[in-house]
Design a protein around this motif. Structure first.
Motif, PDB file in Angstrom:
ATOM      1  N   PHE A   1      -5.119  10.792   2.699  1.00  0.00           N
ATOM      2  CA  PHE A   1      -5.726  11.542   3.814  1.00  0.00           C
ATOM      3  C   PHE A   1      -7.051  12.329   3.088  1.00  0.00           C
ATOM      4  O   PHE A   1      -7.025  12.814   2.066  1.00  0.00           O
ATOM      5  N   VAL A   2      -8.212  12.274   3.620  1.00  0.00           N
ATOM      6  CA  VAL A   2      -9.322  12.947   3.478  1.00  0.00           C
ATOM      7  C   VAL A   2      -9.781  14.071   4.269  1.00  0.00           C
ATOM      8  O   VAL A   2     -10.853  14.915   4.092  1.00  0.00           O
ATOM      9  N   HIS A   3      -9.312  14.247   5.600  1.00  0.00           N
ATOM     10  CA  HIS A   3      -9.722  15.029   6.740  1.00  0.00           C
ATOM     11  C   HIS A   3      -8.816  15.295   7.537  1.00  0.00           C
ATOM     12  O   HIS A   3      -8.103  14.570   7.914  1.00  0.00           O
ATOM     13  N   GLY A   4      -8.526  16.715   8.067  1.00  0.00           N
ATOM     14  CA  GLY A   4      -7.719  16.947   9.217  1.00  0.00           C
ATOM     15  C   GLY A   4      -6.809  18.207   8.761  1.00  0.00           C
ATOM     16  O   GLY A   4      -7.171  18.791   7.717  1.00  0.00           O
ATOM     17  N   ALA A   5      -5.759  18.317   9.622  1.00  0.00           N
ATOM     18  CA  ALA A   5      -4.861  19.469   9.314  1.00  0.00           C
ATOM     19  C   ALA A   5      -3.882  19.295   8.159  1.00  0.00           C
ATOM     20  O   ALA A   5      -3.543  17.996   7.958  1.00  0.00           O
ATOM     21  N   MET A   6      -3.509  20.362   7.514  1.00  0.00           N
ATOM     22  CA  MET A   6      -2.855  20.136   6.553  1.00  0.00           C
ATOM     23  C   MET A   6      -1.412  20.670   6.763  1.00  0.00           C
ATOM     24  O   MET A   6      -1.335  21.659   7.851  1.00  0.00           O
ATOM     25  N   CYS A   7      -0.446  20.508   6.161  1.00  0.00           N
ATOM     26  CA  CYS A   7       0.932  20.771   6.272  1.00  0.00           C
ATOM     27  C   CYS A   7       1.329  21.668   5.259  1.00  0.00           C
ATOM     28  O   CYS A   7       0.926  21.682   4.154  1.00  0.00           O
TER      29      CYS A   7
ATOM     30  N   ASP B   1     -16.040  10.796  -5.422  1.00  0.00           N
ATOM     31  CA  ASP B   1     -14.789  11.120  -6.394  1.00  0.00           C
ATOM     32  C   ASP B   1     -13.608  10.580  -6.015  1.00  0.00           C
ATOM     33  O   ASP B   1     -12.787   9.899  -6.808  1.00  0.00           O
ATOM     34  N   LEU B   2     -13.434  10.355  -4.302  1.00  0.00           N
ATOM     35  CA  LEU B   2     -12.248   9.416  -4.117  1.00  0.00           C
ATOM     36  C   LEU B   2     -12.296   8.103  -4.484  1.00  0.00           C
ATOM     37  O   LEU B   2     -11.320   7.526  -5.013  1.00  0.00           O
ATOM     38  N   ILE B   3     -13.408   7.616  -4.352  1.00  0.00           N
ATOM     39  CA  ILE B   3     -13.782   6.176  -4.795  1.00  0.00           C
ATOM     40  C   ILE B   3     -13.494   6.085  -6.354  1.00  0.00           C
ATOM     41  O   ILE B   3     -12.590   4.896  -6.447  1.00  0.00           O
ATOM     42  N   ASP B   4     -13.895   6.769  -7.123  1.00  0.00           N
ATOM     43  CA  ASP B   4     -14.001   6.822  -8.625  1.00  0.00           C
ATOM     44  C   ASP B   4     -12.289   7.071  -8.690  1.00  0.00           C
ATOM     45  O   ASP B   4     -12.035   6.467  -9.809  1.00  0.00           O
ATOM     46  N   ALA B   5     -11.427   7.657  -8.129  1.00  0.00           N
ATOM     47  CA  ALA B   5     -10.095   7.805  -8.171  1.00  0.00           C
ATOM     48  C   ALA B   5      -9.092   6.419  -7.837  1.00  0.00           C
ATOM     49  O   ALA B   5      -8.188   6.580  -8.333  1.00  0.00           O
ATOM     50  N   GLY B   6      -9.730   5.608  -7.095  1.00  0.00           N
ATOM     51  CA  GLY B   6      -9.170   4.389  -6.944  1.00  0.00           C
ATOM     52  C   GLY B   6      -8.593   4.388  -5.604  1.00  0.00           C
ATOM     53  O   GLY B   6      -7.899   3.501  -4.947  1.00  0.00           O
ATOM     54  N   VAL B   7      -9.095   5.362  -4.593  1.00  0.00           N
ATOM     55  CA  VAL B   7      -8.601   5.384  -3.195  1.00  0.00           C
ATOM     56  C   VAL B   7      -9.362   4.441  -2.469  1.00  0.00           C
ATOM     57  O   VAL B   7     -10.538   4.330  -2.405  1.00  0.00           O
ATOM     58  N   VAL B   8      -8.586   3.370  -1.898  1.00  0.00           N
ATOM     59  CA  VAL B   8      -9.345   2.471  -1.042  1.00  0.00           C
ATOM     60  C   VAL B   8      -9.248   2.449   0.471  1.00  0.00           C
ATOM     61  O   VAL B   8      -9.978   1.629   1.152  1.00  0.00           O
ATOM     62  N   SER B   9      -8.595   3.268   0.701  1.00  0.00           N
ATOM     63  CA  SER B   9      -8.324   3.856   2.256  1.00  0.00           C
ATOM     64  C   SER B   9      -8.630   5.236   2.721  1.00  0.00           C
ATOM     65  O   SER B   9      -7.736   6.030   2.038  1.00  0.00           O
ATOM     66  N   LEU B  10      -9.335   5.743   3.215  1.00  0.00           N
ATOM     67  CA  LEU B  10      -9.850   7.170   3.392  1.00  0.00           C
ATOM     68  C   LEU B  10      -9.245   7.589   4.936  1.00  0.00           C
ATOM     69  O   LEU B  10      -9.836   6.959   6.048  1.00  0.00           O
ATOM     70  N   LYS B  11      -8.320   8.422   5.160  1.00  0.00           N
ATOM     71  CA  LYS B  11      -7.388   8.286   6.200  1.00  0.00           C
ATOM     72  C   LYS B  11      -7.793   9.683   6.606  1.00  0.00           C
ATOM     73  O   LYS B  11      -7.579  10.835   6.331  1.00  0.00           O
TER      74      LYS B  11
ATOM     75  N   ARG C   1       0.740  -1.053   0.072  1.00  0.00           N
ATOM     76  CA  ARG C   1      -0.077  -0.193  -0.070  1.00  0.00           C
ATOM     77  C   ARG C   1       1.032   1.209  -0.052  1.00  0.00           C
ATOM     78  O   ARG C   1       2.006   1.233   0.606  1.00  0.00           O
ATOM     79  N   VAL C   2       0.249   2.286  -0.655  1.00  0.00           N
ATOM     80  CA  VAL C   2       1.290   3.426  -0.824  1.00  0.00           C
ATOM     81  C   VAL C   2       0.100   4.495  -0.250  1.00  0.00           C
ATOM     82  O   VAL C   2      -0.965   4.660  -0.718  1.00  0.00           O
ATOM     83  N   VAL C   3       0.525   5.639   0.731  1.00  0.00           N
ATOM     84  CA  VAL C   3      -0.239   6.671   1.051  1.00  0.00           C
ATOM     85  C   VAL C   3       0.324   7.678   0.284  1.00  0.00           C
ATOM     86  O   VAL C   3       1.218   8.221   0.524  1.00  0.00           O
TER      87      VAL C   3
END
Length: 415
Positions: A168-174, A242-252, A140-142
């Motif tokens: 990553f789908v939610h929370g603080a940004m760097c 949109d996240l699912i359609d892009a191929g993301v399988v883990s929403l962090k 897996r790659v994040v």
């Protein structure tokens, strides 16, 4: 829903209590830090006993546990590292998150059957690097926070079918690229890449740049300076399709240092949104405002979709302050199920009083409002208010409650 893979909801867990809340409120997996090699040194983190209990609890509830070991290692960090990976594998961890090639090599040799996920700290911005990590043994790659959905979709198309994408789908940004930042080291001597970031991006600055005439930073919002590096928080709860359609399988979800209330509130909202979408996309569409309202009950900055729909502009920063929007106060967590008369023991977190209107947020099912009518201390004495943090109290509830249900009250001042 046909031809759609339901994504994993991955929650932060800075300690054992947050792990249990994350799992009970709907997380499919949690990520935690051990006492070493994790990028959240200020979190309480997990010693061996707590990690064993957390893994056991998660597995009993059908959830997975991923252990972070994503520091950028120096020579001295490798002492004892092989034993550490053997230990977390023996404890039953489902995967380890790594960003450093040297650490990756040690983990592969010490615990060859331990699944490895490549942390976002590794700057995963393209399909070639993802392929290389796959060849080395990662499954897996994040992906980096700086990627658009279009770029993620292309990575998905060009990597092996059995390699997973987490985002990553939610929370603080760097403010720095994939979290690689030396600002904290320079200004405070605290190494962000060893988990000790002082978050200088949230400080206020006066900025003058002499060699770029005509380019002006917004530095005059008020007389005290401006927070030019202070990013808004990421929120993609109303863009899950949109996240699912892009191929993301883990929403962090970001936030190992956030409160249990934050973890429970955000995880429950995303759990509802994902489940509603897979039950009926129309139901999800109708409830988008509801999901946003729910996640907004936890403390947060203004929200942004960051890089997902294109390169951010200056509107993705919070220039006027570095404080959180805090509409609700977390006032307590239920310790045991209520009895036949509606009484239950709670652990108080912030002050509340008899006569106040509060809201109870259960792990499952809808929240409900009630007026506090009775509070008793551990001596059995009736009290009018609960001013002492972590005091054990007996409260009369209007509806049945269960352990880890949380209590909150609305604040008129949300800043």
């Amino acid at each position: 829903m046909q031809n759609k893979i339901k994504p994993e909801l991955l929650a932060p867990a800075g300690d054992l209590e947050k792990l249990k809340i994350a799992v009970l409120y709907g997380a499919d997996a949690v990520y935690i830090g051990g006492e070493a090699y994790s990028l959240r040194a200020k979190a309480k983190n997990f010693d061996k006993e707590a990690m064993a209990e957390g893994i056991r609890f998660a597995h009993e509830h059908g959830a997975k546990v991923y252990v972070t070991a994503n520091i950028f290692a120096h020579n001295a960090d490798f002492e004892g590292m092989a034993d550490y990976f053997k230990e977390i594998y023996e404890l039953g961890a489902d995967a380890v998150l790594i960003s450093d090639l040297g650490v990756f090599a040690v983990a592969r040799e010490a615990a060859p059957d331990l699944e490895i996920h490549v942390s976002t700290q590794a700057n995963n911005t393209n399909y070639q690097s993802a392929r290389m990590w796959y060849q080395l043994g990662a499954r897996r790659v994040v992906v980096a926070r700086e990627l658009s959905l279009r770029e993620i979709r292309e990575i998905r198309e060009k990597i092996p079918a059995d390699m997973e994408i987490e985002a990553f789908v939610h929370g603080a940004m760097c403010i720095s690229y994939s979290g690689r930042c030396l600002l904290s080291n320079y200004l405070s001597g605290r190494d962000a890449n060893k988990g000790a970031c002082a978050h200088p991006c949230r400080w206020k600055y006066h900025l003058v740049e002499e060699t770029r005439p005509g380019e002006y930073m917004p530095i005059e919002e008020n007389e005290r300076g401006t927070y030019i590096y202070n990013s808004k928080d990421l929120c993609m709860i109303d863009h899950i399709p949109d996240l699912i359609d892009a191929g993301v399988v883990s929403l962090k979800i970001e936030g190992r240092m956030k409160t249990p209330f934050y973890v429970g509130t955000v995880i429950k909202a995303y759990r509802q949104a994902i489940d509603d979408y897979f039950e009926d996309p129309a139901k999800y569409e109708q409830k988008r405002e509801y999901y946003l309202d729910e996640v907004s009950k936890a403390s947060h900055r203004d929200y942004t979709t960051a890089f997902y729909y294109g390169r951010p502009d200056g509107n993705q920063q919070v220039y006027t302050n570095n404080s959180y929007i805090r509409p609700y106060d977390f006032i307590g967590v239920v310790q045991e199920a209520s009895d036949a008369e509606g009484y239950a023991w709670i652990e108080q977190r912030n002050k509340f009083s008899v006569g106040e209107e509060i809201e109870v947020m259960p792990a499952k099912g809808p929240s409900f409002s009630m007026t506090v009518t009775e509070i008793y201390n551990e001596a059995g004495e009736s009290v009018e208010s609960a001013p002492h943090p972590q005091e054990k109290l007996r409260v009369k509830f209007s509806q049945p409650v269960q352990p880890f249900d949380m209590m909150r009250k609305f604040l008129s001042d949300t800043k």
